[in-house]
Design a protein around this motif. Structure first.
Motif, PDB file in Angstrom:
ATOM      1  N   PRO A   7       7.476  14.100  -7.999  1.00  0.00           N
ATOM      2  CA  PRO A   7       6.174  14.091  -8.948  1.00  0.00           C
ATOM      3  C   PRO A   7       6.430  15.928 -10.444  1.00  0.00           C
ATOM      4  O   PRO A   7       6.112  16.107 -10.645  1.00  0.00           O
ATOM      5  CB  PRO A   7       5.451  14.063  -8.975  1.00  0.00           C
ATOM      6  CG  PRO A   7       5.949  12.789  -7.952  1.00  0.00           C
ATOM      7  CD  PRO A   7       7.076  13.379  -6.912  1.00  0.00           C
ATOM      8  N   ILE A   8       6.624  16.644  -8.993  1.00  0.00           N
ATOM      9  CA  ILE A   8       6.663  17.759  -9.634  1.00  0.00           C
ATOM     10  C   ILE A   8       8.038  19.135  -9.712  1.00  0.00           C
ATOM     11  O   ILE A   8       7.464  20.133 -10.008  1.00  0.00           O
ATOM     12  CB  ILE A   8       5.827  18.645  -8.681  1.00  0.00           C
ATOM     13  CG1 ILE A   8       5.974  18.669  -6.866  1.00  0.00           C
ATOM     14  CG2 ILE A   8       3.860  17.780  -8.912  1.00  0.00           C
ATOM     15  CD1 ILE A   8       5.019  19.650  -5.933  1.00  0.00           C
ATOM     16  N   LYS A   9       8.691  18.723  -9.071  1.00  0.00           N
ATOM     17  CA  LYS A   9      10.439  19.453  -8.443  1.00  0.00           C
ATOM     18  C   LYS A   9      10.626  20.291 -10.029  1.00  0.00           C
ATOM     19  O   LYS A   9      10.899  21.195  -9.793  1.00  0.00           O
ATOM     20  CB  LYS A   9      11.218  18.346  -8.625  1.00  0.00           C
ATOM     21  CG  LYS A   9      11.240  17.570  -9.680  1.00  0.00           C
ATOM     22  CD  LYS A   9      12.663  17.188  -9.151  1.00  0.00           C
ATOM     23  CE  LYS A   9      13.328  16.479  -9.635  1.00  0.00           C
ATOM     24  NZ  LYS A   9      13.785  16.048 -11.483  1.00  0.00           N
ATOM     25  N   ASP A  10      10.094  20.040 -11.390  1.00  0.00           N
ATOM     26  CA  ASP A  10       9.994  20.754 -12.884  1.00  0.00           C
ATOM     27  C   ASP A  10       8.909  20.632 -13.280  1.00  0.00           C
ATOM     28  O   ASP A  10       9.311  21.115 -14.111  1.00  0.00           O
ATOM     29  CB  ASP A  10      11.066  19.850 -13.802  1.00  0.00           C
ATOM     30  CG  ASP A  10      12.195  19.176 -13.476  1.00  0.00           C
ATOM     31  OD1 ASP A  10      12.941  20.012 -12.465  1.00  0.00           O
ATOM     32  OD2 ASP A  10      12.673  17.985 -12.910  1.00  0.00           O
ATOM     33  N   GLN A  11       7.918  20.834 -12.752  1.00  0.00           N
ATOM     34  CA  GLN A  11       6.924  21.531 -13.065  1.00  0.00           C
ATOM     35  C   GLN A  11       5.947  22.983 -12.196  1.00  0.00           C
ATOM     36  O   GLN A  11       5.265  22.805 -11.185  1.00  0.00           O
ATOM     37  CB  GLN A  11       5.265  20.086 -13.025  1.00  0.00           C
ATOM     38  CG  GLN A  11       4.301  20.399 -13.625  1.00  0.00           C
ATOM     39  CD  GLN A  11       3.020  19.569 -12.843  1.00  0.00           C
ATOM     40  OE1 GLN A  11       3.573  17.989 -12.503  1.00  0.00           O
ATOM     41  NE2 GLN A  11       2.165  20.045 -13.209  1.00  0.00           N
ATOM     42  N   LYS A  12       6.284  24.022 -12.557  1.00  0.00           N
ATOM     43  CA  LYS A  12       5.886  25.217 -11.886  1.00  0.00           C
ATOM     44  C   LYS A  12       5.187  24.759 -12.015  1.00  0.00           C
ATOM     45  O   LYS A  12       3.615  24.655 -12.468  1.00  0.00           O
ATOM     46  CB  LYS A  12       6.024  26.154 -12.679  1.00  0.00           C
ATOM     47  CG  LYS A  12       6.202  27.694 -12.469  1.00  0.00           C
ATOM     48  CD  LYS A  12       7.507  28.817 -12.670  1.00  0.00           C
ATOM     49  CE  LYS A  12       6.330  29.433 -11.733  1.00  0.00           C
ATOM     50  NZ  LYS A  12       7.059  31.452 -12.620  1.00  0.00           N
ATOM     51  N   ILE A  46       0.305  19.882  -1.585  1.00  0.00           N
ATOM     52  CA  ILE A  46       1.661  20.935  -1.985  1.00  0.00           C
ATOM     53  C   ILE A  46       1.905  19.931  -3.649  1.00  0.00           C
ATOM     54  O   ILE A  46       1.850  19.901  -4.176  1.00  0.00           O
ATOM     55  CB  ILE A  46       2.788  19.254  -1.621  1.00  0.00           C
ATOM     56  CG1 ILE A  46       4.251  20.489  -1.209  1.00  0.00           C
ATOM     57  CG2 ILE A  46       3.565  17.913  -1.881  1.00  0.00           C
ATOM     58  CD1 ILE A  46       5.295  19.997  -0.380  1.00  0.00           C
ATOM     59  N   GLY A  47       3.031  22.332  -4.023  1.00  0.00           N
ATOM     60  CA  GLY A  47       2.283  22.599  -4.747  1.00  0.00           C
ATOM     61  C   GLY A  47       3.655  23.151  -5.084  1.00  0.00           C
ATOM     62  O   GLY A  47       4.730  23.661  -4.115  1.00  0.00           O
ATOM     63  N   TRP A  48       4.508  22.685  -6.266  1.00  0.00           N
ATOM     64  CA  TRP A  48       5.812  24.208  -6.520  1.00  0.00           C
ATOM     65  C   TRP A  48       5.905  25.412  -7.440  1.00  0.00           C
ATOM     66  O   TRP A  48       5.493  25.183  -8.417  1.00  0.00           O
ATOM     67  CB  TRP A  48       6.644  22.890  -8.052  1.00  0.00           C
ATOM     68  CG  TRP A  48       7.654  23.705  -8.306  1.00  0.00           C
ATOM     69  CD1 TRP A  48       8.294  23.879  -9.822  1.00  0.00           C
ATOM     70  CD2 TRP A  48       9.141  24.396  -7.811  1.00  0.00           C
ATOM     71  NE1 TRP A  48       9.149  24.723  -9.784  1.00  0.00           N
ATOM     72  CE2 TRP A  48       9.456  24.977  -8.363  1.00  0.00           C
ATOM     73  CE3 TRP A  48       9.215  24.629  -6.173  1.00  0.00           C
ATOM     74  CZ2 TRP A  48      10.548  25.429  -8.247  1.00  0.00           C
ATOM     75  CZ3 TRP A  48      10.277  25.160  -5.668  1.00  0.00           C
ATOM     76  CH2 TRP A  48      11.217  26.077  -7.193  1.00  0.00           C
ATOM     77  N   THR A  49       5.575  26.596  -6.456  1.00  0.00           N
ATOM     78  CA  THR A  49       5.028  27.670  -6.874  1.00  0.00           C
ATOM     79  C   THR A  49       6.025  28.276  -8.063  1.00  0.00           C
ATOM     80  O   THR A  49       6.336  29.633  -8.522  1.00  0.00           O
ATOM     81  CB  THR A  49       4.986  28.512  -6.054  1.00  0.00           C
ATOM     82  OG1 THR A  49       6.119  29.020  -5.547  1.00  0.00           O
ATOM     83  CG2 THR A  49       3.926  27.939  -5.460  1.00  0.00           C
ATOM     84  N   GLU A  85       6.393  26.469   3.976  1.00  0.00           N
ATOM     85  CA  GLU A  85       6.712  26.733   2.598  1.00  0.00           C
ATOM     86  C   GLU A  85       8.305  26.149   2.973  1.00  0.00           C
ATOM     87  O   GLU A  85       9.125  26.218   4.216  1.00  0.00           O
ATOM     88  CB  GLU A  85       7.143  28.512   2.532  1.00  0.00           C
ATOM     89  CG  GLU A  85       5.963  29.063   1.977  1.00  0.00           C
ATOM     90  CD  GLU A  85       6.294  30.445   1.798  1.00  0.00           C
ATOM     91  OE1 GLU A  85       5.715  30.929   0.945  1.00  0.00           O
ATOM     92  OE2 GLU A  85       6.729  30.782   2.135  1.00  0.00           O
ATOM     93  N   PHE A  86       8.628  25.217   1.547  1.00  0.00           N
ATOM     94  CA  PHE A  86       9.802  24.760   1.847  1.00  0.00           C
ATOM     95  C   PHE A  86      11.022  24.990   0.634  1.00  0.00           C
ATOM     96  O   PHE A  86      10.466  24.833  -0.299  1.00  0.00           O
ATOM     97  CB  PHE A  86       9.322  23.244   1.699  1.00  0.00           C
ATOM     98  CG  PHE A  86       8.673  22.691   3.251  1.00  0.00           C
ATOM     99  CD1 PHE A  86       9.790  21.497   3.518  1.00  0.00           C
ATOM    100  CD2 PHE A  86       8.378  22.600   2.756  1.00  0.00           C
ATOM    101  CE1 PHE A  86       9.025  21.471   5.159  1.00  0.00           C
ATOM    102  CE2 PHE A  86       6.778  22.398   3.729  1.00  0.00           C
ATOM    103  CZ  PHE A  86       7.324  21.743   4.888  1.00  0.00           C
ATOM    104  N   ARG A  87      12.374  25.197   0.938  1.00  0.00           N
ATOM    105  CA  ARG A  87      12.717  25.132  -0.863  1.00  0.00           C
ATOM    106  C   ARG A  87      14.527  24.470   0.028  1.00  0.00           C
ATOM    107  O   ARG A  87      15.354  24.403   0.809  1.00  0.00           O
ATOM    108  CB  ARG A  87      13.970  26.583  -0.915  1.00  0.00           C
ATOM    109  CG  ARG A  87      12.946  27.387  -2.002  1.00  0.00           C
ATOM    110  CD  ARG A  87      13.889  28.902  -1.898  1.00  0.00           C
ATOM    111  NE  ARG A  87      13.035  29.801  -1.118  1.00  0.00           N
ATOM    112  CZ  ARG A  87      13.259  31.223  -1.207  1.00  0.00           C
ATOM    113  NH1 ARG A  87      13.827  31.395  -1.918  1.00  0.00           N
ATOM    114  NH2 ARG A  87      13.108  32.031  -0.159  1.00  0.00           N
TER     115      ARG A  87
END
Ligand SMILES: [Zn+2]
Ligand SMILES: [Zn+2]
Length: 183
Positions: A7-12, A46-49, A85-87
């Motif tokens: 749901p957040i992979k493309d949403q910085k 969890i957030g996408w920074t 942190e995950f990448r």
């Protein structure tokens, strides 16, 4: 324990909250049961920074651990904070070069960032690590646990034994003085 970051992979800047619960009562380490007696509950965000997927949360469970003095099993509530942190792992030429996670080596291998593939992050390892460092090293069944008699092994919480023990062992005392004077 897994979280899907689809749901957040493309949403910085995007983030969402989640709650996971899993029964780890059968979990063993080196053949020894770890002693989970309640489900492990992770409440997190969890957030996408833009740089990494940042997980923050709290983990809660109950474990049965032997008292450090009398060895009687004691049920302890374990709480831990988690921040990881995950990448996503690189895929060069569409090929997965790194067999297993443990063998993964690349540019950020030195940083404290976990790698994952696809859209699902497996959290078992980081959750377990964070829980285990929160377990007291010398848990006591109660503050004033009297422990075991060093001579006969009787649990002194359950009654006196008939051993006579001097509080100060004279040999130990001499040894201690020798060691102290050595400094
Ligand atoms: Zn005890
Ligand atoms: Zn005794």
């Amino acid at each position: 324990m897994q979280v899907n970051i689809g749901p957040i992979k493309d949403q910085k800047g995007g983030e969402f909250s989640f709650r996971l619960e899993e029964d780890w009562s059968d979990l063993k380490m080196d053949g020894q049961p770890l002693g989970f007696v309640s489900p492990v509950v992770l409440k997190g965000k969890i957030g996408w920074t833009g740089e990494c997927f940042l997980l923050r949360g709290t983990i809660e469970t109950e474990m049965k651990i032997a008292c450090a003095r009398c060895l009687e099993p004691k049920q302890l509530r374990i709480q831990a904070e988690i921040m990881e942190e995950f990448r996503r792992a690189h895929h060069r030429d569409g090929q997965d070069e790194y067999g297993d996670d443990t063998g993964a080596k690349d540019d950020w291998a030195d940083e404290d960032i976990q790698e994952f593939r696809g859209l699902v992050i497996d959290l078992d390892e980081v959750v377990l690590d964070n829980l285990l460092v929160s377990v007291p090293i010398k848990p006591l069944c109660k503050e004033d646990c009297r422990g075991l008699c060093p001579q006969c092994g009787q649990d002194l919480n359950k009654g006196e034994c008939s051993c006579e023990i001097d509080d100060i062992n004279p040999h130990m005392d001499i040894l201690r003085k020798l060691l102290d004077s050595g400094d």
